[in-house]
Design an enzyme around this catalytic site. Structure first.
Site, PDB file in Angstrom:
ATOM      1  N   HIS A  88      13.598  17.853 -46.999  1.00 32.01           N
ATOM      2  CA  HIS A  88      14.974  18.332 -47.124  1.00 32.01           C
ATOM      3  C   HIS A  88      15.629  18.128 -45.758  1.00 32.01           C
ATOM      4  CE1 HIS A  88      13.506  21.116 -50.565  1.00 32.01           C
ATOM      5  NE2 HIS A  88      13.925  19.957 -51.029  1.00 32.01           N
TER       6      HIS A  88
ATOM      7  N   GLU B 161      16.523  21.017 -43.344  1.00 34.21           N
ATOM      8  CA  GLU B 161      15.468  21.914 -42.874  1.00 34.21           C
ATOM      9  C   GLU B 161      14.807  21.228 -41.685  1.00 34.21           C
ATOM     10  OE1 GLU B 161      13.142  22.822 -46.373  1.00 34.21           O
ATOM     11  OE2 GLU B 161      14.934  23.405 -47.475  1.00 34.21           O
TER      12      GLU B 161
ATOM     13  N   HIS C 259       8.713  22.692 -44.288  1.00 32.22           N
ATOM     14  CA  HIS C 259      10.047  23.015 -44.807  1.00 32.22           C
ATOM     15  C   HIS C 259      10.668  24.119 -43.953  1.00 32.22           C
ATOM     16  CE1 HIS C 259      10.152  21.027 -48.949  1.00 32.22           C
ATOM     17  NE2 HIS C 259       8.986  20.672 -48.440  1.00 32.22           N
TER      18      HIS C 259
ATOM     19  N   GLU D 265       6.756  26.968 -44.998  1.00 35.30           N
ATOM     20  CA  GLU D 265       8.152  27.355 -44.767  1.00 35.30           C
ATOM     21  C   GLU D 265       8.193  27.995 -43.386  1.00 35.30           C
ATOM     22  OE1 GLU D 265      10.713  26.828 -46.721  1.00 35.30           O
ATOM     23  OE2 GLU D 265       9.788  26.241 -48.620  1.00 35.30           O
TER      24      GLU D 265
END
Length: 659
Positions: free
Chosen positions: A260, A263, A398, A490
């Site tokens: 992404h 990110e 991410h 994350e």
């Protein structure tokens, strides 16, 4: 200027020079946020943070904004900077909600040194009124006419969406000062590593990668695995003591960031990591030297460079939550890989003979590989990369949360979420725990949730499908189509941290990045060879008893099987060879157990190879084959005679009855 208080100092400072206080990144604690009123706990002042995301249910305790209880111009959201600060700007945003549309259209700003006496921000002789939002999501920057030194700042809404109510999310820009009369930017937490802590666009990223390669040419190599839709190359930094070649028995590791594009922390961490490894290798850091000599490392810092460039142009605070997430064509590469989970589960339901089921190297469906398939070129490039190199372990970096997720990412019955473990669930949980427990922020038991789920209660790890189902994820594809185990990390609540946050983020993640890489050496490894020639056997199937997931050997016959400590019965099968089984014990030390296999060819395979070389069948074997043929002929003849007799009996039966 904003105020006329005689004790306050005003100096023009460019807004870009002052970083955010940290409402979005959570450096500003909940106790530093106050409000005049709020509708309920889920819409309290602690939720008035830029880009905070709501829960999916209306009225959720984790809602997506601060919302005032009353609708009048006396409402306010207040931030205590905890120290004298030179405020330069305010960023506002509407409410995150799938049910309600609420935003503040205009607002005023006030300052205080004691939270009792407040002075308004002035624009000349009039109180300044700032433009806010026209939608729920886009961040809007309001630059103060003059920077103002104070401890407290208030946002005072004046008008709001006529069909809504007073709700907002915010960030405040300001430089902390040690003395209000002296301009002094308070330095961020220092790090002993001298790295390039800033955001790098595509050209700057290439330049940095080249500089690392030039500083450490003996252990680095830059290569491209393909191009983005807009023609930007997907560059990989390889780090190895013999870059450019696979060494027998040496595992291959990869980190992938920037799937992404908005990110961005993973991108910068991988750029930091390649600099760090180069520097520490040259210094003789034994941990790094061992890692480089025993592992072939591949770092892909930007899988979606097109999306990154879009977000980069807006900047860290002004790129909205979704800008740059998708590829230029609009693909979310997080679910753009082939859905092999459904292929596997459908086969399980249809196949009655369980021994025929495939649990590894599941082939990609033909329709996915066609040119018309809705697959991003970046995704195709990564798949080809996966197929070309025998990766053993990977992590996909991410942002936007603080948690490590592990496969499966997709639920079996398409439920919104459901715990869906792989046969290697215990090892995946170990991998996720290794990263989360060594990350400074994740491992803090007192940290608050980022958005709408409290992962601290789960020790900051979760089965991906139990969070939300994602068909076609890279993690699941990697596990089902290749030998590689992969998790998603994350990295931060803030998708696009300000450059001033990068040294702190590196300190939080450095140990995690290194320790996770070292897990590629946990389990068993070995070489599968022909007993007679000693040649490596490619595509041999390695089976571990009681774990219904197999792997295969690489082209040179070497293999790596990630396992937790314990005793395992391992069986190896290869076409044309008798299978072999042995017991392999995995210890707690971070070194793999060597389990080599010598396979013996079957008699049929030996004969096939002998004939292929122009040889003749030996006389004893000819005699044996003749005997086998005669035996088979006798058996066949007897069966035919029985069938003829049965048919004759059926023809005669009616005649007997007639007599």
């Amino acid at each position: 200027m904003c105020v006329t208080h005689p004790e306050w100092v005003f100096v023009h400072v460019p807004v870009s020079e002052c970083p955010p206080l940290g409402l979005e990144s959570l450096r500003v604690r909940d106790t530093q946020l106050q409000a005049s009123s709020y509708k309920r706990q889920g819409l309290g002042p602690h939720r008035g943070r830029l880009n905070i995301q709501s829960g999916i249910e209306d009225g959720d305790i984790y809602d997506g904004a601060w919302c005032a209880l009353y609708e009048d111009r006396e409402q306010w959201l207040q931030v205590d900077a905890m120290t004298t600060t030179r405020f330069t700007g305010v960023i506002t945003q509407g409410r995150s909600s799938i049910w309600s549309w609420n935003w503040v259209e205009t607002f005023k700003v006030q300052f205080s040194n004691d939270s009792l006496s407040w002075m308004p921000c002035m624009n000349g002789t009039q109180e300044a009124v700032f433009e806010g939002n026209r939608d729920t999501d886009s961040p809007v920057l309001a630059v103060l006419p003059e920077s103002t030194v104070a401890r407290y700042i208030r946002i005072n809404p004046q008008t709001w969406f006529k069909n809504g109510t007073i709700c907002l999310r915010a960030e405040v820009l300001g430089c902390p000062l040690s003395d209000p009369n002296i301009y002094q930017w308070q330095a961020q937490e220092d790090t002993r590593d001298k790295l390039d802590f800033r955001h790098h666009n595509y050209k700057e990223m290439r330049k940095l990668m080249r500089s690392v390669n030039e500083a450490c040419p003996d252990i680095t190599r830059i290569y491209s695995i393909g191009k983005s839709y807009m023609g930007l190359k997907l560059y990989v930094m390889e780090i190895s003591d013999q870059p450019g070649k696979h060494e027998l028995g040496e595992p291959e590791f990869r980190y992938v960031a920037g799937m992404h594009g908005n990110e961005v922390l993973g991108r910068e961490l991988l750029l930091n990591l390649m600099q760090y490894i180069c520097q520490e290798y040259r210094r003789g850091n034994q941990r790094v030297v061992r890692l480089v000599k025993e592992t072939r490392i591949h770092l892909l810092p930007s899988m979606n460079p097109d999306g990154y460039e879009m977000a980069y142009k807006k900047g860290s605070e002004l790129a909205s939550w979704g800008m740059g997430r998708f590829s230029y064509e609009g693909f979310d590469m997080n679910n753009n890989f082939a859905d092999l989970n459904s292929v596997m589960w459908n086969a399980m339901e249809l196949e009655t003979d369980k021994s025929k089921l495939i649990n590894h190297y599941i082939p990609i469906p033909e329709q996915y590989t066609s040119e018309e398939a809705l697959v991003a070129p970046e995704t195709r490039a990564v798949i080809s990369w996966m197929q070309a190199i025998p990766f053993v372990l990977s992590a996909n970096l991410h942002g936007g949360e603080l948690v490590v997720t592990y496969p499966f990412d997709m639920t079996r019955d398409w439920a919104p979420k459901d715990h869906t473990p792989t046969p290697d669930d215990s090892f995946f949980r170990w991998l996720a725990t290794v990263y989360a427990s060594t990350n400074h922020v994740m491992s803090n038991p007192d940290r608050r949730p980022c958005h709408n789920k409290d992962f601290v209660r789960h020790n900051n790890i979760i089965n991906g499908a139990n969070w939300h189902t994602v068909p076609g994820s890279m993690n699941d594809f990697s596990y089902l189509h290749t030998n590689c185990f992969e998790v998603t990390v994350e990295l931060s609540c803030d998708k696009f941290p300000h450059a001033s946050e990068l040294p702190i983020e590196w300190e939080s993640n450095r140990e995690s990045l290194l320790t996770y890489m070292e897990q590629v050496h946990r389990g068993i490894k070995g070489v599968i060879q022909d007993k007679d020639s000693g040649a490596g056997i490619a595509d041999a199937v390695i089976k571990v008893e009681d774990i219904d997931h197999h792997i295969r050997s690489a082209s040179s016959g070497d293999y790596w099987r990630l396992l937790n400590p314990g005793e395992y019965d391992v069986t190896v099968e290869a076409e044309g060879y008798y299978l072999a089984t042995r017991s392999c014990r995995v210890e707690y030390e971070l070194y793999p157990t060597i389990c080599d296999f010598l396979l013996e060819k079957t008699r049929k395979q030996r004969l096939r190879e002998h004939l292929a070389k122009g040889g003749k069948i030996p006389k004893d074997l000819q005699l044996r084959l003749r005997q086998l043929r005669l035996r088979k002929l006798r058996t066949t003849t007897k069966a035919l005679n029985r069938q003829r007799a049965a048919r004759l009996h059926l023809k005669l039966r009616p005649v007997v009855r007639a007599q």
